[in-house]
Design a protein around this motif. Structure first.
Motif, PDB file in Angstrom:
ATOM      1  N   THR A  96     -13.292 -54.886 -56.860  1.00 17.51           N
ATOM      2  CA  THR A  96     -13.321 -54.911 -55.563  1.00 17.51           C
ATOM      3  C   THR A  96     -12.899 -53.730 -54.616  1.00 17.51           C
ATOM      4  O   THR A  96     -12.786 -53.782 -53.324  1.00 17.51           O
ATOM      5  CB  THR A  96     -12.489 -56.318 -54.959  1.00 17.51           C
ATOM      6  OG1 THR A  96     -11.315 -56.207 -55.297  1.00 17.51           O
ATOM      7  CG2 THR A  96     -13.427 -57.495 -55.690  1.00 17.51           C
ATOM      8  N   HIS A  97     -12.207 -52.824 -55.309  1.00 11.17           N
ATOM      9  CA  HIS A  97     -11.693 -51.442 -54.907  1.00 11.17           C
ATOM     10  C   HIS A  97     -11.188 -51.631 -53.513  1.00 11.17           C
ATOM     11  O   HIS A  97     -11.401 -50.695 -52.515  1.00 11.17           O
ATOM     12  CB  HIS A  97     -13.138 -50.483 -54.910  1.00 11.17           C
ATOM     13  CG  HIS A  97     -14.251 -50.771 -54.174  1.00 11.17           C
ATOM     14  ND1 HIS A  97     -14.339 -50.259 -52.958  1.00 11.17           N
ATOM     15  CD2 HIS A  97     -15.263 -51.680 -54.151  1.00 11.17           C
ATOM     16  CE1 HIS A  97     -15.406 -50.874 -52.337  1.00 11.17           C
ATOM     17  NE2 HIS A  97     -15.964 -51.550 -52.987  1.00 11.17           N
ATOM     18  N   GLY A  98     -10.325 -52.455 -53.477  1.00 15.20           N
ATOM     19  CA  GLY A  98      -9.505 -52.641 -52.020  1.00 15.20           C
ATOM     20  C   GLY A  98      -9.961 -53.581 -51.142  1.00 15.20           C
ATOM     21  O   GLY A  98      -9.229 -53.740 -50.043  1.00 15.20           O
ATOM     22  N   TRP A  99     -11.132 -54.252 -51.106  1.00 16.24           N
ATOM     23  CA  TRP A  99     -11.552 -55.256 -50.371  1.00 16.24           C
ATOM     24  C   TRP A  99     -11.800 -56.620 -51.065  1.00 16.24           C
ATOM     25  O   TRP A  99     -12.766 -57.300 -50.633  1.00 16.24           O
ATOM     26  CB  TRP A  99     -12.955 -54.551 -50.089  1.00 16.24           C
ATOM     27  CG  TRP A  99     -13.076 -53.257 -49.097  1.00 16.24           C
ATOM     28  CD1 TRP A  99     -13.323 -52.114 -49.812  1.00 16.24           C
ATOM     29  CD2 TRP A  99     -12.968 -53.068 -47.810  1.00 16.24           C
ATOM     30  NE1 TRP A  99     -13.340 -51.176 -48.818  1.00 16.24           N
ATOM     31  CE2 TRP A  99     -13.009 -51.992 -47.539  1.00 16.24           C
ATOM     32  CE3 TRP A  99     -12.788 -54.142 -46.947  1.00 16.24           C
ATOM     33  CZ2 TRP A  99     -12.957 -51.496 -46.385  1.00 16.24           C
ATOM     34  CZ3 TRP A  99     -12.673 -53.681 -45.409  1.00 16.24           C
ATOM     35  CH2 TRP A  99     -12.716 -52.096 -45.323  1.00 16.24           C
ATOM     36  N   SER A 100     -10.845 -57.016 -51.876  1.00 17.73           N
ATOM     37  CA  SER A 100     -11.071 -58.301 -52.482  1.00 17.73           C
ATOM     38  C   SER A 100     -11.329 -59.425 -51.521  1.00 17.73           C
ATOM     39  O   SER A 100     -12.050 -60.405 -51.836  1.00 17.73           O
ATOM     40  CB  SER A 100      -9.866 -58.467 -53.515  1.00 17.73           C
ATOM     41  OG  SER A 100      -8.791 -58.732 -52.672  1.00 17.73           O
ATOM     42  N   ASP A 110     -11.965 -68.181 -57.670  1.00 14.98           N
ATOM     43  CA  ASP A 110     -10.451 -68.141 -57.583  1.00 14.98           C
ATOM     44  C   ASP A 110      -9.902 -68.102 -59.083  1.00 14.98           C
ATOM     45  O   ASP A 110     -10.330 -69.010 -59.852  1.00 14.98           O
ATOM     46  CB  ASP A 110      -9.960 -69.776 -56.947  1.00 14.98           C
ATOM     47  CG  ASP A 110      -8.701 -69.700 -56.564  1.00 14.98           C
ATOM     48  OD1 ASP A 110      -7.832 -68.872 -56.945  1.00 14.98           O
ATOM     49  OD2 ASP A 110      -8.244 -70.683 -56.048  1.00 14.98           O
ATOM     50  N   LEU A 111      -9.093 -67.223 -59.258  1.00 10.62           N
ATOM     51  CA  LEU A 111      -8.527 -67.106 -60.463  1.00 10.62           C
ATOM     52  C   LEU A 111      -6.890 -67.555 -60.407  1.00 10.62           C
ATOM     53  O   LEU A 111      -6.238 -67.126 -61.416  1.00 10.62           O
ATOM     54  CB  LEU A 111      -8.315 -65.450 -60.947  1.00 10.62           C
ATOM     55  CG  LEU A 111      -9.933 -64.864 -60.648  1.00 10.62           C
ATOM     56  CD1 LEU A 111      -9.746 -63.419 -60.737  1.00 10.62           C
ATOM     57  CD2 LEU A 111     -10.838 -65.576 -61.865  1.00 10.62           C
ATOM     58  N   VAL A 135      -6.362 -66.423 -55.615  1.00  6.99           N
ATOM     59  CA  VAL A 135      -6.260 -65.222 -56.254  1.00  6.99           C
ATOM     60  C   VAL A 135      -7.593 -64.615 -56.451  1.00  6.99           C
ATOM     61  O   VAL A 135      -8.661 -65.356 -57.071  1.00  6.99           O
ATOM     62  CB  VAL A 135      -5.663 -65.382 -57.470  1.00  6.99           C
ATOM     63  CG1 VAL A 135      -5.469 -63.971 -58.099  1.00  6.99           C
ATOM     64  CG2 VAL A 135      -4.283 -65.856 -57.481  1.00  6.99           C
ATOM     65  N   TYR A 136      -7.982 -63.609 -55.710  1.00 10.76           N
ATOM     66  CA  TYR A 136      -9.349 -63.042 -55.633  1.00 10.76           C
ATOM     67  C   TYR A 136      -9.694 -62.266 -56.660  1.00 10.76           C
ATOM     68  O   TYR A 136     -11.208 -61.947 -57.042  1.00 10.76           O
ATOM     69  CB  TYR A 136      -9.616 -62.202 -54.272  1.00 10.76           C
ATOM     70  CG  TYR A 136      -9.424 -63.124 -52.933  1.00 10.76           C
ATOM     71  CD1 TYR A 136     -10.669 -63.495 -52.395  1.00 10.76           C
ATOM     72  CD2 TYR A 136      -8.371 -63.755 -52.594  1.00 10.76           C
ATOM     73  CE1 TYR A 136     -10.635 -64.138 -51.226  1.00 10.76           C
ATOM     74  CE2 TYR A 136      -8.400 -64.714 -51.378  1.00 10.76           C
ATOM     75  CZ  TYR A 136      -9.500 -64.892 -50.745  1.00 10.76           C
ATOM     76  OH  TYR A 136      -9.578 -65.544 -49.949  1.00 10.76           O
ATOM     77  N   ALA A 137      -8.821 -61.410 -57.557  1.00  9.30           N
ATOM     78  CA  ALA A 137      -9.211 -60.344 -58.593  1.00  9.30           C
ATOM     79  C   ALA A 137      -7.937 -60.185 -59.442  1.00  9.30           C
ATOM     80  O   ALA A 137      -6.851 -60.527 -59.093  1.00  9.30           O
ATOM     81  CB  ALA A 137      -9.770 -59.220 -57.968  1.00  9.30           C
TER      82      ALA A 137
END
Length: 420
Positions: A96-100, A110-111, A135-137
């Protein structure tokens, strides 16, 4: 009789075909076709980073022979992911490189029930988690972006890592003067618009956010920001170029050149980060690369790290292999693998139960009291402005835009993208 023999032959032949098909199916069931293949997209582009990442993947596949992981690291990562989002055909796992949340939130599973969540660095909570606890990533590492520098070059010319923009300008001029032009004061791989966007993004924070008397965060969020306040940044970048403090080939220089040039002591400062330090030291054991926070721009303000999530792995909510994808995340969360990624990417780890050393650890320790600010574009700009920062920066350095025209273009694109 002949007809009966023909019928018998047909029955036998049919039986052999069925038997062959059955055996073939049986062999397939026991062979490679039983493997689960996970598609994975990563935004890692430095060779050292990819080497560390792929080494953990290889260990996972060895420990889980029934799972293959197909890693794809496209150069046009953002464009590729936008196409996949539009088609609702995402990889099983992706960075997601900063955009989660802001860009990929609706596509990720969801993690929050995974074991490693309890060990997340609290500094990442506003970025990786939402107010409902989703939790997105999984953060492979976290970012503390600033400016990389050649320790020996600065020492030779009596330069301390600058803490203000004025000190930075003076340091660049000192390098040019004392090296007789043999060392590039500030090296930018400007053939890649993303490299220029990175610089404008990092410097926008001290220009527009961190100084109390020059803080425009609310206006940027609600759409009332006056983009004339952005012009100083473009003016300073043009001044650096006009004074001969940039590499002359700024618009054609490529990222992969950075390692060799800084290893040869031909670069003083650069915004290139990642595995630059260890990669350069591998080429030249006598070279040492340091990192420092972004200098303050306004008088009385302090330097800042720019950061948050660096590289992550999110699980697509519609993946057909959620269990296998989560198993891969659990594997990456093992302490020895967390350390491998921290060392390979020269970035701090994201888990509190791991003490991972990396190439820049001594510098992170030196500046441990420096605040970490989120990436400017991820908080204050609409999606799509990263490309605008990069292309407008290239146009500025090519002479096709003035600083005032650059700010005007930024404002127009900001309005257009907000209204999409």
């Amino acid at each position: 009789m002949k007809k009966l023999m023909n019928m018998s032959f047909i029955v036998i032949a049919f039986s052999l075909i069925v038997s062959g098909c059955s055996n073939s199916a049986s062999n397939k069931a026991a062979g490679d076709d039983d493997k689960v293949t996970l598609s994975l997209f990563s935004s890692m582009n430095n060779e050292g980073e990819k080497k560390a990442f792929e080494s953990v993947i290889a260990k996972f596949e060895e420990a889980n022979p029934e799972i293959d992981v197909e890693v794809n690291s496209p150069g046009d990562y953002e464009d590729m992911l936008r196409v996949k989002m539009a088609a609702n055909d995402m990889p099983d796992l992706f960075d997601t490189h900063g955009w989660s949340q802001l860009r990929y939130g609706e596509y990720v599973a969801d993690l929050k029930d995974m074991d490693w969540v309890q060990n997340l660095d609290p500094a990442l909570n506003p970025i990786i988690k939402d107010e409902d606890g989703k939790v997105y990533a999984f953060p492979l590492n976290q970012a503390k972006d600033g400016i990389s520098y050649n320790v020996e070059v600065l020492k030779e010319y009596g330069i301390e890592p600058p803490s203000t923009l004025d000190e930075f300008m003076k340091a660049l001029e000192t390098v040019k003067e004392k090296s007789n032009g043999e060392v590039v004061p500030l090296w930018i791989p400007g053939s890649d618009k993303s490299a220029i966007a990175q610089i404008f993004d990092e410097l926008a924070t001290p220009l527009l956010i961190t100084d109390a008397e020059n803080s425009y965060g609310d206006q940027l969020v609600n759409g009332t920001f006056d983009w004339k306040n952005y012009t100083l940044l473009a003016t300073k970048m043009k001044e650096i170029q006009d004074k001969g403090l940039l590499n002359e080939d700024v618009l054609t220089a490529q990222l992969q050149q950075a390692t060799e040039l800084i290893a040869q002591n031909k670069i003083a400062f650069t915004f290139v980060a990642g595995s630059l330090g260890p990669d350069a030291t591998e080429l030249n054991p006598d070279v040492k690369i340091g990192t420092m926070p972004v200098p303050a721009i306004h008088e009385g303000d302090k330097p800042s790290w720019i950061g948050g999530e660096r590289h992550t792995l999110a699980v697509w909510k519609d993946t057909e292999h959620p269990d296998e994808a989560r198993r891969l995340l659990d594997f990456f969360a093992q302490p020895e693998n967390v350390k491998t990624i921290a060392e390979g990417t020269s970035a701090p780890d994201a888990l509190t139960n791991v003490e991972a050393e990396n190439y820049f650890s001594v510098f992170y320790k030196e500046f441990e009291d420096t605040a970490v600010q989120p990436y400017f574009d991820r908080v204050y700009l609409p999606s799509g402005m990263w490309d605008v920062m990069g292309t407008s920066g290239q146009e500025l350095l090519s002479g096709s835009l003035t600083p005032e025209q650059l700010s005007k273009k930024m404002g127009e694109e900001y309005e257009r993208l907000r209204n999409q």
